[in-house]
Design a protein around this motif. Sequence first.
Motif, PDB file in Angstrom:
ATOM      1  N   ALA A 105     -33.148  49.358  23.880  1.00  0.00           N
ATOM      2  CA  ALA A 105     -31.927  48.699  24.348  1.00  0.00           C
ATOM      3  C   ALA A 105     -32.253  47.611  25.363  1.00  0.00           C
ATOM      4  CB  ALA A 105     -30.976  49.724  24.958  1.00  0.00           C
ATOM      5  N   LEU A 106     -33.232  47.877  26.222  1.00  0.00           N
ATOM      6  CA  LEU A 106     -33.628  46.896  27.225  1.00  0.00           C
ATOM      7  C   LEU A 106     -34.447  45.766  26.619  1.00  0.00           C
ATOM      8  CD1 LEU A 106     -33.926  45.951  30.179  1.00  0.00           C
ATOM      9  CD2 LEU A 106     -35.852  47.557  30.392  1.00  0.00           C
ATOM     10  N   ALA A 107     -35.302  46.080  25.666  1.00  0.00           N
ATOM     11  CA  ALA A 107     -36.251  45.102  25.126  1.00  0.00           C
ATOM     12  C   ALA A 107     -35.560  43.875  24.564  1.00  0.00           C
ATOM     13  CB  ALA A 107     -37.119  45.754  24.055  1.00  0.00           C
ATOM     14  N   GLY A 108     -34.458  44.067  23.854  1.00  0.00           N
ATOM     15  CA  GLY A 108     -33.777  42.935  23.225  1.00  0.00           C
ATOM     16  C   GLY A 108     -33.132  41.987  24.208  1.00  0.00           C
ATOM     17  N   ARG A 109     -33.020  42.408  25.475  1.00  0.00           N
ATOM     18  CA  ARG A 109     -32.365  41.567  26.492  1.00  0.00           C
ATOM     19  C   ARG A 109     -33.300  41.246  27.656  1.00  0.00           C
ATOM     20  NH1 ARG A 109     -29.814  45.508  23.249  1.00  0.00           N
ATOM     21  NH2 ARG A 109     -27.905  44.522  22.434  1.00  0.00           N
ATOM     22  N   LEU A 110     -34.546  41.682  27.567  1.00  0.00           N
ATOM     23  CA  LEU A 110     -35.471  41.547  28.692  1.00  0.00           C
ATOM     24  C   LEU A 110     -35.793  40.082  28.968  1.00  0.00           C
ATOM     25  CD1 LEU A 110     -37.131  43.264  30.690  1.00  0.00           C
ATOM     26  CD2 LEU A 110     -39.005  43.222  29.028  1.00  0.00           C
ATOM     27  N   ARG A 111     -35.699  39.707  30.238  1.00  0.00           N
ATOM     28  CA  ARG A 111     -36.002  38.343  30.645  1.00  0.00           C
ATOM     29  C   ARG A 111     -37.326  38.300  31.404  1.00  0.00           C
ATOM     30  NH1 ARG A 111     -31.281  35.822  34.025  1.00  0.00           N
ATOM     31  NH2 ARG A 111     -31.848  37.586  35.360  1.00  0.00           N
ATOM     32  N   PRO A 112     -37.975  37.147  31.432  1.00  0.00           N
ATOM     33  CA  PRO A 112     -39.203  37.017  32.229  1.00  0.00           C
ATOM     34  C   PRO A 112     -38.941  37.330  33.703  1.00  0.00           C
ATOM     35  CG  PRO A 112     -38.969  35.157  30.737  1.00  0.00           C
ATOM     36  CD  PRO A 112     -37.684  35.918  30.665  1.00  0.00           C
ATOM     37  N   HIS A 113     -39.975  37.869  34.342  1.00  0.00           N
ATOM     38  CA  HIS A 113     -39.984  38.177  35.778  1.00  0.00           C
ATOM     39  C   HIS A 113     -39.158  39.414  36.141  1.00  0.00           C
ATOM     40  CE1 HIS A 113     -41.850  34.290  35.952  1.00  0.00           C
ATOM     41  NE2 HIS A 113     -40.725  33.663  35.592  1.00  0.00           N
ATOM     42  N   THR A 114     -38.621  40.117  35.151  1.00  0.00           N
ATOM     43  CA  THR A 114     -37.898  41.353  35.434  1.00  0.00           C
ATOM     44  C   THR A 114     -38.898  42.455  35.795  1.00  0.00           C
ATOM     45  OG1 THR A 114     -36.170  40.748  33.855  1.00  0.00           O
ATOM     46  CG2 THR A 114     -36.273  43.055  34.505  1.00  0.00           C
ATOM     47  N   THR A 115     -38.511  43.321  36.708  1.00  0.00           N
ATOM     48  CA  THR A 115     -39.315  44.502  37.033  1.00  0.00           C
ATOM     49  C   THR A 115     -38.705  45.698  36.306  1.00  0.00           C
ATOM     50  OG1 THR A 115     -39.924  43.659  39.217  1.00  0.00           O
ATOM     51  CG2 THR A 115     -40.120  46.030  38.869  1.00  0.00           C
ATOM     52  N   VAL A 116     -39.506  46.327  35.448  1.00  0.00           N
ATOM     53  CA  VAL A 116     -39.050  47.489  34.682  1.00  0.00           C
ATOM     54  C   VAL A 116     -39.702  48.737  35.264  1.00  0.00           C
ATOM     55  CG1 VAL A 116     -38.923  48.590  32.423  1.00  0.00           C
ATOM     56  CG2 VAL A 116     -38.780  46.094  32.603  1.00  0.00           C
ATOM     57  N   LEU A 117     -38.872  49.694  35.617  1.00  0.00           N
ATOM     58  CA  LEU A 117     -39.344  50.941  36.207  1.00  0.00           C
ATOM     59  C   LEU A 117     -39.022  52.102  35.270  1.00  0.00           C
ATOM     60  CD1 LEU A 117     -37.749  50.241  39.685  1.00  0.00           C
ATOM     61  CD2 LEU A 117     -40.132  49.820  39.061  1.00  0.00           C
ATOM     62  N   VAL A 118     -39.944  53.008  35.127  1.00  0.00           N
ATOM     63  CA  VAL A 118     -39.718  54.221  34.335  1.00  0.00           C
ATOM     64  C   VAL A 118     -39.707  55.401  35.293  1.00  0.00           C
ATOM     65  CG1 VAL A 118     -40.540  55.684  32.447  1.00  0.00           C
ATOM     66  CG2 VAL A 118     -40.893  53.200  32.347  1.00  0.00           C
ATOM     67  N   GLU A 119     -38.557  56.086  35.366  1.00  0.00           N
ATOM     68  CA  GLU A 119     -38.443  57.262  36.235  1.00  0.00           C
ATOM     69  C   GLU A 119     -38.393  58.562  35.435  1.00  0.00           C
ATOM     70  OE1 GLU A 119     -35.888  57.649  39.445  1.00  0.00           O
ATOM     71  OE2 GLU A 119     -36.530  55.824  40.469  1.00  0.00           O
ATOM     72  N   SER A 120     -38.197  58.477  34.146  1.00  0.00           N
ATOM     73  CA  SER A 120     -38.094  59.675  33.314  1.00  0.00           C
ATOM     74  C   SER A 120     -39.357  60.522  33.438  1.00  0.00           C
ATOM     75  CB  SER A 120     -37.892  59.279  31.848  1.00  0.00           C
ATOM     76  OG  SER A 120     -36.719  58.511  31.688  1.00  0.00           O
ATOM     77  N   ALA A 121     -39.180  61.850  33.373  1.00  0.00           N
ATOM     78  CA  ALA A 121     -40.323  62.769  33.399  1.00  0.00           C
ATOM     79  C   ALA A 121     -41.008  62.721  32.041  1.00  0.00           C
ATOM     80  CB  ALA A 121     -39.854  64.182  33.707  1.00  0.00           C
ATOM     81  N   VAL A 122     -42.222  62.175  32.014  1.00  0.00           N
ATOM     82  CA  VAL A 122     -42.915  61.935  30.746  1.00  0.00           C
ATOM     83  C   VAL A 122     -44.375  62.344  30.856  1.00  0.00           C
ATOM     84  CG1 VAL A 122     -41.391  60.046  30.052  1.00  0.00           C
ATOM     85  CG2 VAL A 122     -43.415  59.554  31.435  1.00  0.00           C
ATOM     86  N   PRO A 123     -45.037  62.616  29.722  1.00  0.00           N
ATOM     87  CA  PRO A 123     -46.466  62.910  29.759  1.00  0.00           C
ATOM     88  C   PRO A 123     -47.256  61.678  30.188  1.00  0.00           C
ATOM     89  CG  PRO A 123     -45.475  63.633  27.684  1.00  0.00           C
ATOM     90  CD  PRO A 123     -44.466  62.791  28.371  1.00  0.00           C
TER      91      PRO A 123
END
Length: 420
Positions: A105-123
Amino acid sequence: MPADLAVIGLGHLGLPLAQAAVAGGIHTVGYDTDPRPYEELSAGRTPVEGSLSASDIRRMLSGGFRPTADPAELGRVRTAAICAPTPLGPDRTLDLSAVSDAARALAGRLRPHTTVLVESAVPPGTTENLVRPLLEEGSGLRAGRDFHLAHSPGRLDPGNRTHVYANTPKVIGGLTPACTESAAAFYGRLTDKVVRARGPREAEMTKVLETNFRHVNIALVNEMAVLCHDLDVDLWDVIRCAETKPFGFQPFRPGPGVGGHGAPMDPGCLPYSSRTPGHPLRMVSLAKEINDRMPGYVIQRCATLLNEHGKSVRGARVLLLGVTYKPDLADQEASPAREIATRLMDMGAQIGYHDPHVLDWRVRELPVPRADSLYEAAAGADLTVLLQHHRTYDLQGLAVKAQLLLDTRGATPAGAAHRL
């Protein structure tokens, strides 16, 4: 007004982050691939029990928080945080489908210089091996060059009034040093301290260690509870004495099972890659096995107590007190109460419950009768079982009223009830 932050995933991780951001003056939008949270939030209600209250949500909305059903909003922010849930799947590994959906969902709207953070509990490796490719393929941008990517594991303790978002250190691991610093600049607006990990994998593994530490130590004390009961030793007094040691010991307490949102994790199995380290965490697996046995042990103790008082489980009236996974919260995530109720019902018991935070409780999709008068219900029940100690319970008074009381939390005065 364009938002500074988009929180993707409006559940137990996303809502507290959004709340902290709004309190810090950050213009925030909230998006979820599931439309239900948007509908609930727009109506001023909380979409998940035990996270934020309805009044918290209303304050956030009045402070400028905007839930949205339009994914185009994700392309108008400087920071986006993926807070999608990762529940256990049928194969008992973490289900990362919601994380993938959020990244797409984010990828199709992602702009340059955006900071993407992942907080989900993942391996460990998920941010690099799952989220990064989805973002890059969907956006045509490159992580670490065109946009920043980092992992920051959620560190929330619902209901804890001492350790809140602002004074709980935030661990950050970026894909590059610049990614780490960009994430640190954002979280520095929300919390007093940020801790820089070497990279995303170290940040992800921090969550694994913290969660497994809890489960392993609970398993140890659960085994001690069974042993101490067999030896006629008061474990609760043992813990009271042991916790006076000023070094090398941290007290954990037994219970009827382990609930909550942090599942024990063995990163030896990576669901997004065929490459596996081949070194399973045997202690974690054993801890899970021990903790999973506790509901059955509670049932065994119930049956023994009833039998000692000339009663059978079949036909017995059993009152369960506290069906949430944590005291003084409405959150029922992975609470052992449902399994205990199911087993007792299978044995022919008549189940009722009381919980000041849960007005409607269902087992196997069937409503369980709720006691209106606690003392009256305890006096009428053949066995009352304390599964969760909410602060509103007067346990001394309850011990007097109940015909038979099993305390699985060691909260009653010594000698007032049968303890786990």
